[in-house]
Write a protein that holds these residues in place. Structure first.
Motif: not given
Length: 239
Positions: A87-113
């Motif tokens: 989520k980014k905000k510039y000059d009062g405008i919000v820009y949101k980028r979103r990916l949808t993935l399985p929880e296990k894949i996301v969690r392991e991505s951050f745990e294992r860097r």
């Protein structure tokens, strides 16, 4: 399967009493309808550096700021889909980028860097963000109950009411139970108006006639301030 979504809009926030919420809902009735999810409990994990670089920068109210979180709309099991949001905000405008993935894949991505296994523009933006800020860690689990309304005229004008906003620093998992420290006073509601254009005249009149004024309220920012106050009283300060 991986899904990606982008948003670009203004987000205006107001803190309401229970009575003020009822007045706004009454004014909304001819123009808006609650979405098919009804009242949902949203779970978020916010990521930051070990010195809270991202939220400290955000609280300085710069022209540009950004944050990274993982979100689910129910208790997430390993195979359930969750949302990785930049989520980014510039000059009062919000820009949101979103990916949808399985929880296990996301969690392991951050745990294992490791980078998320996604080859897309949004995936590259999230990859760059993580590499730029270095070792991001889960610092806050934040939940709230939300009622979301959409406009009956087919526009992208949306209104949300968030209540029971809670946070905690431990047990940071999308699969855990709901508990934590409150960020709002008893009976308070956070109203958010989301639109890529202007506010309808009927809503402007409602806000004006009820003397409701915009406020600067960041859920993660408020949680961080509470955390810092607690640690300052205990004789501990983050670098």
């Amino acid at each position: 399967m991986t899904y990606q979504t982008t948003f670009k809009r203004y987000e205006l926030k107001y803190l309401l009493t229970r009575q003020e919420k009822e007045k706004v809902l009454k004014a909304m009735d001819p123009y808006m309808q609650i979405d098919h999810y009804g009242r949902t409990t949203i779970r978020n994990i916010y990521f930051d550096t070990d010195t809270f670089r991202l939220i400290r920068r955000s609280l300085e109210k710069p022209a540009y700021k950004e944050k990274l979180r993982v979100r689910s709309y129910e208790t997430a099991d390993p195979e359930d889909e969750v949302f990785v949001e930049l989520k980014k905000k510039y000059d009062g405008i919000v820009y949101k980028r979103r990916l949808t993935l399985p929880e296990k894949i996301v969690r392991e991505s951050f745990e294992r860097r490791r980078d998320l296994p996604v080859k897309s523009q949004i995936g590259e933006e999230i990859k760059y963000f993580r590499h730029y800020y270095g070792q991001l860690v889960p610092v806050v689990f934040l939940t709230y109950e939300r009622e979301a309304y959409y406009s009956l005229d087919g526009s992208d004008f949306r209104v949300t009411f968030d209540e029971n906003i809670l946070y905690r620093e431990d047990d940071v998992s999308l699969g855990s139970e709901i508990y934590g420290k409150p960020l709002l006073e008893n009976g308070q509601t956070l109203l958010e108006i989301k639109t890529s254009g202007g506010i309808p005249l009927w809503m402007s009149r409602t806000l004006s006639s009820n003397h409701l004024f915009k406020t600067s309220f960041s859920k993660y920012g408020s949680a961080y301030m509470q955390m810092m106050n607690k640690n300052a009283k205990g004789g501990v300060r983050y670098a």
